[in-house]
Design a protein around this motif. Structure first.
Motif, PDB file in Angstrom:
ATOM      1  N   GLN A   1       0.932  -1.430   0.284  1.00 43.13           N
ATOM      2  CA  GLN A   1      -0.163  -0.023  -0.004  1.00 43.13           C
ATOM      3  C   GLN A   1       1.046   1.437   0.096  1.00 43.13           C
ATOM      4  OE1 GLN A   1      -0.298   2.359   2.577  1.00 43.13           O
ATOM      5  NE2 GLN A   1      -2.464   3.033   2.381  1.00 43.13           N
ATOM      6  N   TRP A   2       2.391   1.112   0.884  1.00 42.59           N
ATOM      7  CA  TRP A   2       2.570   2.164   1.001  1.00 42.59           C
ATOM      8  C   TRP A   2       3.513   2.492  -0.363  1.00 42.59           C
ATOM      9  CZ3 TRP A   2       6.707   1.814   5.427  1.00 42.59           C
ATOM     10  CH2 TRP A   2       5.987   1.921   6.319  1.00 42.59           C
ATOM     11  N   VAL A   3       3.772   1.273  -1.560  1.00 42.83           N
ATOM     12  CA  VAL A   3       4.211   1.729  -2.426  1.00 42.83           C
ATOM     13  C   VAL A   3       3.774   2.041  -3.858  1.00 42.83           C
ATOM     14  CG1 VAL A   3       6.211  -0.007  -4.496  1.00 42.83           C
ATOM     15  CG2 VAL A   3       6.247  -0.009  -1.773  1.00 42.83           C
TER      16      VAL A   3
ATOM     17  N   ASP B   1      -4.397  15.306   9.927  1.00 46.32           N
ATOM     18  CA  ASP B   1      -5.261  14.492   8.828  1.00 46.32           C
ATOM     19  C   ASP B   1      -5.739  15.845   7.764  1.00 46.32           C
ATOM     20  OD1 ASP B   1      -4.193  12.625   9.699  1.00 46.32           O
ATOM     21  OD2 ASP B   1      -6.065  11.752  10.388  1.00 46.32           O
ATOM     22  N   ASP B   2      -5.937  17.326   7.884  1.00 46.22           N
ATOM     23  CA  ASP B   2      -6.823  18.214   7.267  1.00 46.22           C
ATOM     24  C   ASP B   2      -5.825  18.750   6.937  1.00 46.22           C
ATOM     25  OD1 ASP B   2      -6.372  19.389   9.544  1.00 46.22           O
ATOM     26  OD2 ASP B   2      -8.624  20.333   9.232  1.00 46.22           O
ATOM     27  N   GLN B   3      -4.694  18.848   6.836  1.00 47.01           N
ATOM     28  CA  GLN B   3      -3.058  19.789   6.864  1.00 47.01           C
ATOM     29  C   GLN B   3      -2.963  18.869   5.451  1.00 47.01           C
ATOM     30  OE1 GLN B   3      -1.661  21.943  10.119  1.00 47.01           O
ATOM     31  NE2 GLN B   3      -3.216  20.864  11.652  1.00 47.01           N
ATOM     32  N   VAL B   4      -2.743  18.216   4.902  1.00 41.66           N
ATOM     33  CA  VAL B   4      -2.417  17.245   4.148  1.00 41.66           C
ATOM     34  C   VAL B   4      -2.073  18.949   2.956  1.00 41.66           C
ATOM     35  CG1 VAL B   4      -2.195  15.797   2.307  1.00 41.66           C
ATOM     36  CG2 VAL B   4      -3.356  15.398   4.345  1.00 41.66           C
ATOM     37  N   LYS B   5      -0.775  18.831   2.229  1.00 40.92           N
ATOM     38  CA  LYS B   5      -0.463  19.803   1.153  1.00 40.92           C
ATOM     39  C   LYS B   5      -1.143  19.465   0.779  1.00 40.92           C
ATOM     40  CE  LYS B   5       4.488  20.402   2.188  1.00 40.92           C
ATOM     41  NZ  LYS B   5       4.515  20.400   2.831  1.00 40.92           N
ATOM     42  N   SER B   6      -1.508  20.993  -0.449  1.00 40.40           N
ATOM     43  CA  SER B   6      -2.700  21.247  -1.266  1.00 40.40           C
ATOM     44  C   SER B   6      -2.231  20.414  -2.479  1.00 40.40           C
ATOM     45  CB  SER B   6      -2.845  22.672  -1.577  1.00 40.40           C
ATOM     46  OG  SER B   6      -2.128  23.385  -2.121  1.00 40.40           O
ATOM     47  N   LEU B   7      -2.925  20.395  -3.528  1.00 40.08           N
ATOM     48  CA  LEU B   7      -1.812  20.352  -5.154  1.00 40.08           C
ATOM     49  C   LEU B   7      -0.977  21.324  -5.169  1.00 40.08           C
ATOM     50  CD1 LEU B   7      -1.635  18.066  -7.866  1.00 40.08           C
ATOM     51  CD2 LEU B   7      -3.773  19.139  -8.857  1.00 40.08           C
TER      52      LEU B   7
ATOM     53  N   PRO C   1       3.380   7.054   7.677  1.00 36.49           N
ATOM     54  CA  PRO C   1       2.652   5.860   7.521  1.00 36.49           C
ATOM     55  C   PRO C   1       1.615   6.086   9.301  1.00 36.49           C
ATOM     56  CG  PRO C   1       4.239   4.803   7.039  1.00 36.49           C
ATOM     57  CD  PRO C   1       4.866   6.458   7.145  1.00 36.49           C
ATOM     58  N   ASP C   2      -0.094   5.394   9.080  1.00 35.89           N
ATOM     59  CA  ASP C   2      -0.359   6.222  11.028  1.00 35.89           C
ATOM     60  C   ASP C   2      -0.159   4.957  11.346  1.00 35.89           C
ATOM     61  OD1 ASP C   2      -1.932   4.159   9.644  1.00 35.89           O
ATOM     62  OD2 ASP C   2      -3.171   5.669   8.665  1.00 35.89           O
ATOM     63  N   ARG C   3      -0.887   5.020  12.588  1.00 35.25           N
ATOM     64  CA  ARG C   3      -0.641   3.953  13.576  1.00 35.25           C
ATOM     65  C   ARG C   3      -0.920   2.309  13.303  1.00 35.25           C
ATOM     66  NH1 ARG C   3      -2.443   6.476  19.459  1.00 35.25           N
ATOM     67  NH2 ARG C   3      -0.883   8.609  19.103  1.00 35.25           N
ATOM     68  N   ARG C   4      -1.889   2.838  11.861  1.00 38.12           N
ATOM     69  CA  ARG C   4      -2.114   1.033  11.336  1.00 38.12           C
ATOM     70  C   ARG C   4      -1.152   0.689  10.476  1.00 38.12           C
ATOM     71  NH1 ARG C   4      -7.336   3.418   7.776  1.00 38.12           N
ATOM     72  NH2 ARG C   4      -5.863   4.736   7.636  1.00 38.12           N
ATOM     73  N   GLY C   5      -0.258   1.337  10.242  1.00 37.64           N
ATOM     74  CA  GLY C   5       0.421   0.990   9.773  1.00 37.64           C
ATOM     75  C   GLY C   5       0.191   1.142   7.792  1.00 37.64           C
ATOM     76  N   LEU C   6      -0.650   1.950   7.409  1.00 41.60           N
ATOM     77  CA  LEU C   6      -0.962   2.662   6.560  1.00 41.60           C
ATOM     78  C   LEU C   6      -0.680   4.152   6.497  1.00 41.60           C
ATOM     79  CD1 LEU C   6      -4.262   0.885   6.209  1.00 41.60           C
ATOM     80  CD2 LEU C   6      -2.142  -0.199   5.445  1.00 41.60           C
ATOM     81  N   ILE C   7      -0.122   4.145   5.056  1.00 40.91           N
ATOM     82  CA  ILE C   7      -0.262   6.018   4.314  1.00 40.91           C
ATOM     83  C   ILE C   7      -1.932   6.444   4.684  1.00 40.91           C
ATOM     84  CG2 ILE C   7       0.101   7.818   2.841  1.00 40.91           C
ATOM     85  CD1 ILE C   7       2.979   5.924   3.459  1.00 40.91           C
ATOM     86  N   HIS C   8      -1.975   7.338   5.346  1.00 38.45           N
ATOM     87  CA  HIS C   8      -3.761   7.831   5.099  1.00 38.45           C
ATOM     88  C   HIS C   8      -4.823   8.670   4.009  1.00 38.45           C
ATOM     89  CE1 HIS C   8      -7.093  10.429   7.191  1.00 38.45           C
ATOM     90  NE2 HIS C   8      -7.273  10.064   8.498  1.00 38.45           N
ATOM     91  N   GLU C   9      -5.691   7.645   4.377  1.00 36.72           N
ATOM     92  CA  GLU C   9      -6.261   8.193   2.971  1.00 36.72           C
ATOM     93  C   GLU C   9      -6.129   9.097   2.459  1.00 36.72           C
ATOM     94  OE1 GLU C   9      -8.426   5.022   4.900  1.00 36.72           O
ATOM     95  OE2 GLU C   9      -6.503   7.269   5.687  1.00 36.72           O
ATOM     96  N   ASN C  10      -6.250  10.481   3.479  1.00 37.42           N
ATOM     97  CA  ASN C  10      -5.930  11.751   2.257  1.00 37.42           C
ATOM     98  C   ASN C  10      -4.864  12.049   1.910  1.00 37.42           C
ATOM     99  OD1 ASN C  10      -8.731  12.903   3.695  1.00 37.42           O
ATOM    100  ND2 ASN C  10      -7.558  13.802   5.496  1.00 37.42           N
ATOM    101  N   ASP C  11      -3.838  11.232   2.253  1.00 40.69           N
ATOM    102  CA  ASP C  11      -2.659  11.221   1.421  1.00 40.69           C
ATOM    103  C   ASP C  11      -2.693  10.946   0.715  1.00 40.69           C
ATOM    104  OD1 ASP C  11      -1.888  11.796   4.615  1.00 40.69           O
ATOM    105  OD2 ASP C  11      -0.434  12.258   4.475  1.00 40.69           O
TER     106      ASP C  11
END
Length: 476
Positions: free
Chosen positions: A61-63, A291-297, A320-330
Motif C-alpha cells: 500500500q505504501w509503494v 489529517d486535514d493539513q495535507v499539502k494542496s495539489l 504512515p499512521d498507527r495502522r501502518g498505512l498511508i492515510h487516505e487523505n495523503d
C-alpha cells in the motif's frame, strides 16, 4: 574569470551513482517508528517497544501510493534518533523483535524492500547516526563499531540499496559525552557493500537543499565548492580553521552556491547535486490532528516544479499512521498529483519538429535535441558561449511548458531566454538561469509554430540534450 577556470568548471562530471539519483527525480521518504505512537517528532530512546504494533501494515500500500504520484524510489527510516530499529538487529534489543507486531517475528525493512522490488522502484535506507537509546553512544570508538555493525546488516540483507541517507543531528549520549562520528569508516563500509549507493546529506554524493520547507533556489548548481560536502557533518568535522585566503565558507541555505562570483575564488569544485526534502504534512511523523493539513495539489506542484524542474531531486515524506498505512487523505493527494503530472507531460509536441542552430560543431547538430537520447546532444564549437536554437513544430501548436535538459555529464548553461513567433515577430516567453539535469519552464499558454532558445551565458560551450514542448491544456 580566466578561460582555464571556466573550462575546469565546465568539465566537472558526476559519478554514475549521482546520475542514478538525479534521474530518479522524485522519490519518497517514509518516517515511521515509535514516534508514530507517542506523537513525538524526536523520540527520547526510552520508549517501550510494546507500543509498536501496526496491525494493518501493508508495504505494498505504501509503494502503490508512491507510484501513483510518479515516484521512482523510497527511503525508509530504518532507525531514527530514538534508536528503535525496524529490522531485528543483532546489535540491540530496541527493535521490532521485542514488539507485539507479528509477535516479534517481523522485519519491516525486508517487507518494504521487497515491495519496492515488486513495483520496480528503488529502495534506500535512512540510518540516524544519533541514537538516544544506545548506551555506547558518546563512547566514540565503541559506538562507531555499533554503527558499522548496523550499517552492515542493512547493506547486506536487503538487496540493492540506491541511497544511504544520513542526518547530521548530534546530541549528548546517555553517558554525558558527545559522539565523534567516524564518517570515513561509514563511507568505506557503504562503498564496500553497496558501491552503487549514493550517500546523501551527511555524505559526498547528494547535498541537502538547506531547508525542510520545500523552498527551491532560482539557480541550483550541481557544480559547487568542494567544502560544501562537509556542511551537514558535526562542527568538529566541518570547520576548517587557519585558512585566511579561503576563509569564506558557503552554507547550505545560501541562495547562490555555484555562480561565477562564487567559484572564481575556489581551488576545488565538485559535482554535488541538491535534494529538496519536505513532508506532505506539517510533521515528519504521523499526527491525527494533521489529517486535514495535507499539502494542496498547488503546493506540491510548486515544490515539484522548483525541484525536479529546477535541477534538484524531490524527496517527499509520507508518514504512515498507527495502522501502518498511508492515510487516505495523503493517498488521494498523491494520486491527484500523479494524474496532473501524467496529463501535463503525456505528449511531447516537439516530436516531428525540425531544429536549427546558429552554429553546431561537427557531429553535434541541432537534430540531436529531438532524438530522445540523453547521451546525444547539440553543441556549438568549443569556446562558443552564446548560441540560438530554433524549433519549427511544422504546424501551430498551443503549449505552456518547455523542458530543457543538458548532457548528462555536464552543467554549463548560466542564462537563457525563450521566445515564440507571433506572425512575423518574436515575443518573449520565459527567462531562466541554470538548466542542468532538467529545467521545466512554465508560462501562460501560447499558440505558435516556432519557438527559439537563446543561450546568452554559458561555460565554455553549451551541451544541450533535450528540448521538449508540452501543453497543460487537456486534449479534447
Amino acid at each position: 574569470m580566466t578561460k582555464e577556470l571556466i573550462r575546469y568548471a565546465a568539465q566537472i562530471r558526476p559519478s554514475e551513482r549521482q546520475l542514478a539519483v538525479q534521474e530518479l527525480e522524485f522519490y519518497a521518504f517514509i518516517h515511521f517508528t515509535v514516534n508514530t505512537y507517542t506523537g513525538k517528532e524526536w523520540g527520547m530512546g526510552d520508549e517501550d517497544p510494546s507500543i509498536f504494533n501496526p496491525v494493518e501494515f501493508d508495504a505494498d500500500q505504501w509503494v502503490a501510493a508512491c507510484t501513483s504520484a510518479g515516484m521512482k524510489g523510497l527511503i525508509l527510516t530504518c532507525k531514527h534518533h530514538d534508536g528503535f530499529c525496524l529490522w531485528p538487529s543483532r546489535y540491540t534489543e530496541h527493535s521490532v523483535k521485542n514488539s507485539p507486531w507479528k509477535n516479534g517475528t517481523g522485519d519491516m525493512v525486508k517487507e518494504v524492500s521487497e515491495a519496492c522490488r515488486r513495483a520496480g522502484i528503488k529502495f534506500g535506507v535512512y540510518l540516524s547516526p544519533w541514537d538516544r537509546h544506545e548506551p555506547t553512544y558518546g563512547d566514540s570508538p565503541r559506538y562507531n563499531e555499533h554503527m558499522l555493525n548496523q550499517l552492515t546488516e542493512l547493506l547486506s540483507n536487503y538487496g540493492d540499496i540506491f541511497c544511504v541517507w544520513f542526518d547530521g543531528a548530534c546530541g549528548e549520549g546517555p553517558n554525558g559525552k558527545r559522539q565523534q562520528y567516524d564518517w570515513d569508516a561509514y563511507y568505506a563500509r557503504i562503498r564496500e557493500l553497496q558501491p552503487n549507493a549514493a550517500i546523501s546529506v551527511c555524505g559526498p554524493d547528494i547535498r541537502w537543499c538547506g531547508n525542510e520547507a520545500g523552498h527551491c533556489r532560482t539557480s541550483e548548481w550541481s557544480v559547487v565548492p568542494a567544502s560544501l560536502r562537509d556542511n551537514e557533518k558535526i562542527q568538529e568535522k566541518s570547520q576548517q580553521a587557519d585558512d585566511r585566503e579561503f576563509a569564506r565558507r558557503y552554507q547550505s541555505d545560501e541562495n547562490d552556491l555555484g555562480s561565477r562570483a562564487v567559484i572564481q575564488h575556489e581551488r576545488e569544485l565538485v559535482w554535488y547535486p541538491a535534494e529538496v526534502n519536505t513532508s506532505i504534512r506539517p510533521g515528519w511523523f504521523y499526527h491525527d490532528f494533521e489529517d486535514d493539513q495535507v499539502k494542496s495539489l498547488d503546493e506540491l506542484l510548486q515544490v515539484y516544479y522548483g525541484s525536479v524542474g529546477g535541477n534538484a531531486t524531490f524527496l517527499l515524506n509520507l508518514p504512515p499512521d498507527r495502522r501502518g498505512l498511508i492515510h487516505e487523505n495523503d493517498v488521494a493527494r498523491l494520486q491527484e498529483l500523479g494524474d496532473k503530472l501524467r496529463e501535463t507531460f503525456r505528449t511531447n509536441l516537439a516530436i516531428g519538429a525540425s531544429a536549427a542552430a546558429t552554429e553546431s560543431s561537427a557531429g553535434f547538430d541541432a537534430g540531436r535535441l529531438l532524438d530522445g537520447n540523453r547521451d546525444t546532444f547539440w553543441a556549438p564549437e568549443e569556446g562558443t558561449e552564446q548560441a540560438v536554437v530554433e524549433l519549427d513544430l511544422q504546424r501551430e501548436q498551443t503549449f505552456s511548458h518547455v523542458v530543457l535538459q543538458e548532457y548528462r555529464y555536464t552543467q554549463r548553461i548560466e542564462r537563457f531566454e525563450l521566445e515564440y513567433k507571433d506572425g512575423e515577430h518574436w515575443k518573449p516567453l520565459f527567462e531562466g538561469t541554470v538548466v542542468g539535469h532538467k529545467r521545466i519552464c512554465r508560462f501562460h499558454p501560447v499558440a505558435s509554430r516556432h519557438i527559439r532558445l537563446k543561450i546568452t551565458e554559458s561555460r565554455w560551450q553549451p551541451q544541450l540534450a533535450a528540448f521538449e514542448i508540452y501543453s497543460s491544456i487537456p486534449s479534447a
